[in-house]
Motif scaffolding. Structure first.
Motif, PDB file in Angstrom:
ATOM      1  N   ALA A 166       0.852  -1.193   0.000  1.00  0.00           N
ATOM      2  CA  ALA A 166       0.000   0.000   0.000  1.00  0.00           C
ATOM      3  C   ALA A 166       0.881   1.234   0.000  1.00  0.00           C
ATOM      4  O   ALA A 166       2.074   1.178   0.317  1.00  0.00           O
ATOM      5  CB  ALA A 166      -0.921  -0.001   1.217  1.00  0.00           C
ATOM      6  N   GLY A 167       0.293   2.371  -0.349  1.00  0.00           N
ATOM      7  CA  GLY A 167       1.067   3.608  -0.423  1.00  0.00           C
ATOM      8  C   GLY A 167       0.338   4.778   0.195  1.00  0.00           C
ATOM      9  O   GLY A 167      -0.897   4.780   0.302  1.00  0.00           O
ATOM     10  N   ILE A 168       1.110   5.764   0.626  1.00  0.00           N
ATOM     11  CA  ILE A 168       0.573   6.995   1.191  1.00  0.00           C
ATOM     12  C   ILE A 168       1.164   8.172   0.419  1.00  0.00           C
ATOM     13  O   ILE A 168       2.381   8.246   0.211  1.00  0.00           O
ATOM     14  CB  ILE A 168       0.911   7.127   2.690  1.00  0.00           C
ATOM     15  CG1 ILE A 168       0.312   5.957   3.476  1.00  0.00           C
ATOM     16  CG2 ILE A 168       0.408   8.456   3.241  1.00  0.00           C
ATOM     17  CD1 ILE A 168       0.684   5.979   4.943  1.00  0.00           C
ATOM     18  N   ILE A 169       0.301   9.089   0.018  1.00  0.00           N
ATOM     19  CA  ILE A 169       0.750  10.269  -0.715  1.00  0.00           C
ATOM     20  C   ILE A 169       1.523  11.199   0.227  1.00  0.00           C
ATOM     21  O   ILE A 169       1.049  11.503   1.323  1.00  0.00           O
ATOM     22  CB  ILE A 169      -0.452  11.019  -1.316  1.00  0.00           C
ATOM     23  CG1 ILE A 169      -1.146  10.145  -2.355  1.00  0.00           C
ATOM     24  CG2 ILE A 169      -0.018  12.332  -1.940  1.00  0.00           C
ATOM     25  CD1 ILE A 169      -2.428  10.738  -2.881  1.00  0.00           C
ATOM     26  N   PRO A 170       2.698  11.675  -0.150  1.00  0.00           N
ATOM     27  CA  PRO A 170       3.498  12.562   0.720  1.00  0.00           C
ATOM     28  C   PRO A 170       2.977  13.991   0.701  1.00  0.00           C
ATOM     29  O   PRO A 170       3.386  14.821  -0.112  1.00  0.00           O
ATOM     30  CB  PRO A 170       4.898  12.461   0.110  1.00  0.00           C
ATOM     31  CG  PRO A 170       4.642  12.200  -1.340  1.00  0.00           C
ATOM     32  CD  PRO A 170       3.390  11.371  -1.416  1.00  0.00           C
ATOM     33  N   THR A 171       2.046  14.303   1.589  1.00  0.00           N
ATOM     34  CA  THR A 171       1.437  15.635   1.600  1.00  0.00           C
ATOM     35  C   THR A 171       2.180  16.631   2.481  1.00  0.00           C
ATOM     36  O   THR A 171       1.827  17.813   2.505  1.00  0.00           O
ATOM     37  CB  THR A 171      -0.012  15.527   2.097  1.00  0.00           C
ATOM     38  OG1 THR A 171      -0.024  14.920   3.399  1.00  0.00           O
ATOM     39  CG2 THR A 171      -0.853  14.686   1.142  1.00  0.00           C
ATOM     40  N   ALA A 172       3.183  16.200   3.247  1.00  0.00           N
ATOM     41  CA  ALA A 172       3.869  17.100   4.172  1.00  0.00           C
ATOM     42  C   ALA A 172       4.839  18.037   3.479  1.00  0.00           C
ATOM     43  O   ALA A 172       5.298  19.004   4.078  1.00  0.00           O
ATOM     44  CB  ALA A 172       4.607  16.290   5.237  1.00  0.00           C
ATOM     45  N   THR A 173       5.173  17.765   2.230  1.00  0.00           N
ATOM     46  CA  THR A 173       6.062  18.637   1.472  1.00  0.00           C
ATOM     47  C   THR A 173       5.685  18.517   0.006  1.00  0.00           C
ATOM     48  O   THR A 173       4.712  17.843  -0.324  1.00  0.00           O
ATOM     49  CB  THR A 173       7.537  18.268   1.719  1.00  0.00           C
ATOM     50  OG1 THR A 173       8.385  19.202   1.055  1.00  0.00           O
ATOM     51  CG2 THR A 173       7.842  16.862   1.251  1.00  0.00           C
ATOM     52  N   SER A 174       6.426  19.149  -0.896  1.00  0.00           N
ATOM     53  CA  SER A 174       5.973  19.234  -2.278  1.00  0.00           C
ATOM     54  C   SER A 174       7.151  19.258  -3.231  1.00  0.00           C
ATOM     55  O   SER A 174       8.282  19.579  -2.858  1.00  0.00           O
ATOM     56  CB  SER A 174       5.120  20.500  -2.462  1.00  0.00           C
ATOM     57  OG  SER A 174       4.834  20.729  -3.817  1.00  0.00           O
ATOM     58  N   ASN A 175       6.859  18.916  -4.498  1.00  0.00           N
ATOM     59  CA  ASN A 175       7.896  19.035  -5.529  1.00  0.00           C
ATOM     60  C   ASN A 175       7.978  20.462  -6.080  1.00  0.00           C
ATOM     61  O   ASN A 175       8.785  20.752  -6.944  1.00  0.00           O
ATOM     62  CB  ASN A 175       7.633  18.052  -6.669  1.00  0.00           C
ATOM     63  CG  ASN A 175       6.309  18.314  -7.373  1.00  0.00           C
ATOM     64  OD1 ASN A 175       5.613  19.269  -7.067  1.00  0.00           O
ATOM     65  ND2 ASN A 175       5.955  17.462  -8.318  1.00  0.00           N
ATOM     66  N   SER A 176       7.112  21.349  -5.586  1.00  0.00           N
ATOM     67  CA  SER A 176       7.145  22.759  -5.975  1.00  0.00           C
ATOM     68  C   SER A 176       7.539  23.615  -4.781  1.00  0.00           C
ATOM     69  O   SER A 176       7.261  23.263  -3.634  1.00  0.00           O
ATOM     70  CB  SER A 176       5.765  23.207  -6.489  1.00  0.00           C
ATOM     71  OG  SER A 176       5.353  22.418  -7.587  1.00  0.00           O
TER      72      SER A 176
END
Length: 535
Positions: A166-176
């Protein structure tokens, strides 16, 4: 007054096909597959108005750079901060499929699912943004085997085995790059901004590989049923805070680098205890066990300050708790501790001279064992439900004195709540024979801190809680004939009824006790009354 306008806009498009195919009684296939694309959009505005009149819906103009005198006598300015304008757009692309294949009248079953997601704020390259997530499992209906024909007391017996990622989206930081905007600068009166988080092109999904083996059973004409599961999970690419070259502007940044493991078991039982002449009593009991540990060797901090602050530590659970080995007070009323050799360390010895081995591991702050016990009773139109919950095997640090040396005023005002231990403090030589609370004279930070973080103040957090009580009545046909309704029921429920048992000697509710300078208030007992009717 602060006013805010917000616009939400989202859309999704999904295409899907289903397959249901059977080959007589030999096999049956059920399959779903499809694709989905969606977007979420959010636009927010904020405006600050001063001198707002709710009757006339008007506000006053002001100059944000003109100083005014505060109640404390110093000068300040209101400033202008309408920087809460936000603009968010997130896009997702998903492909998914679920399939189940069973053989010989469901004696053997195979299942599989796969999902491929592309998330626009993770990574720069598609290989980091889009990751396949999948699971698979098998089930064996043991009861349907011929060798079980002679085992009459089993009504159902099935074995399950699953594995997946399973996976969790990394919402604590960003590619922007994320930028914070502020109001007017005090000197230039110009708006200014700063980079809160730099762009991180290395971001990817956090992944968890899970394996599970389970057993479902029912026996004694289904009077007793239950399930037992044993599982293990390994999480990798967890977002962790790691040191970074501070010449770039940040001393730490988050990367997909940490890893941890956890495992446990779950047991659930349900019993039809009594079924006699309209009276029914059924019970459900479940118990769960879970533990975890960090498996990243880079988390090997060994300083006492870091360990007592509960930083991640390799080989330890995330909720570990260490404490000083308390050795009582000296004849000056100052706290002492033991080191790993059993030698007394006075308050004059600094923390840098201590190591992890000089501390004592006192347990976990999260319950490794937890569950519930539920009883349901019914007789004719009456129903009664009673629910208890429990948590066992964990600890907490009981708060004592605080805010040395300024605690005298707070103790007198009663604002700090737990300063009652102040009455037990050391006051003269000889008091160390019957008290462990450091004295006021020549107070030492090491003395007080080691007392507050000592094993002396570690308490068991095990407890049993009366969670809910419900009483209901379903009106019978004889009463309904006299009323203009087809059906009606009454229900009364009480929730959060408090502790019925607690292990710690202080009698403190371990889930709602004072931490730092704040009080965690327990939930109040709530009562609900309900009436349902159909006409």
């Amino acid at each position: 007054m602060i006013s805010r306008n917000q616009i939400n806009d989202s859309y999704s498009l999904r295409g899907q096909f289903n397959i249901n195919k059977s080959w007589h009684q030999f096999a049956q296939l059920n399959m779903v597959a499809g694709s989905e694309i969606r977007q979420t959009f959010n636009n927010a505005q904020q405006q600050t108005r001063y001198g707002y009149n709710a009757d006339t819906r008007s506000s006053l103009a002001f100059n944000p750079s003109v100083a005014y005198t505060t109640i404390d006598g110093y000068s300040s300015i209101l400033g202008y901060n309408d920087g809460a304008i936000t603009y968010d757009r997130m896009r997702y692309l998903s492909y998914y499929s679920n399939a189940g294949l069973s053989f010989l009248n469901n004696r053997y079953s195979l299942s599989a699912s796969i999902r491929f997601d592309d998330y626009s704020l993770a990574g720069i390259s598609r290989s980091r943004r889009a990751r396949p997530l999948w699971s698979t499992g098998v089930k064996w209906n043991i009861k349907s085997e011929s060798f079980m024909n002679t085992v009459s007391f089993f009504d159902d017996l099935q074995l399950r085995l699953t594995y997946g990622i399973a996976g969790i989206i990394p919402t604590a930081t960003s590619n922007s790059t994320l930028i914070n905007t502020f109001g007017a600068d005090n000197l230039t009166n110009e708006a200014y901004a700063s980079i809160s988080t730099p762009a991180n092109s290395q971001l990817s999904w956090e992944k968890t590989a899970s394996s599970n083996i389970g057993l479902d059973f029912a026996l004694l004409n289904n009077r007793l049923s239950g399930n037992f599961d044993v599982y293990k999970k390994r999480s990798t690419d967890i977002l962790g805070q790691f040191p970074y070259n501070s010449t770039y502007g940040w001393s730490t940044l988050k990367f997909n680098s940490a890893s941890m493991e956890n495992h446990g078991y779950e047991l659930g039982l349900k019993a039809e205890v009594i079924q006699y002449r309209g009276f029914r009593w059924s019970s459900a009991f479940n118990v769960s066990y879970n533990t975890n540990k960090v498996t990243d060797t880079r988390f090997n901090q060994t300083t006492v300050g870091q360990i007592l602050s509960n930083v991640f530590l390799n080989g330890m659970p995330t909720d570990y708790l260490y404490a000083y080995r308390w050795a009582g007070l000296d004849n000056r009323g100052q706290g002492q501790i033991y080191n790993k050799s059993g030698e007394i360390v006075s308050d004059q010895v600094g923390v840098n001279s201590l190591t992890r081995e000089d501390l004592v591991y006192v347990g976990r702050t999260t319950a490794p064992y937890f569950g519930a016990f539920i009883n349901n009773f019914s007789y004719k139109g009456w129903t009664l439900a009673v629910r208890f919950t429990y948590a066992m095997g964990h600890v907490f640090r009981r708060p004592s004195i605080d805010n040395y040396p300024d605690y005298q005023a707070t103790a007198l005002s009663g604002l700090m709540g737990t300063q009652k231990d102040l009455a037990l403090r050391w006051q003269k030589p000889g008091d160390e024979a019957f008290t462990n609370v450091p004295g006021l004279a020549n107070i030492s930070y090491n003395s007080v801190n080691r007392y507050k973080l000592s094993d002396l103040l570690t308490e068991s957090a095990s407890h049993i809680r009366f969670q809910q009580l419900s009483l209901g009545y379903q009106l019978g046909e004889s009463l309904l004939k006299k009323l203009p309704v087809k059906s009606a029921s009454l229900n009364v429920t009480a929730r959060n009824l408090g502790l019925i048992w607690v292990k710690n000697k202080a009698g403190v509710d371990p889930e709602y006790y004072r931490t730092n300078n704040y009080a965690n208030l327990p939930p109040v007992t709530s009562f609900f009354f309900g009436l349902n009717a159909s006409f």
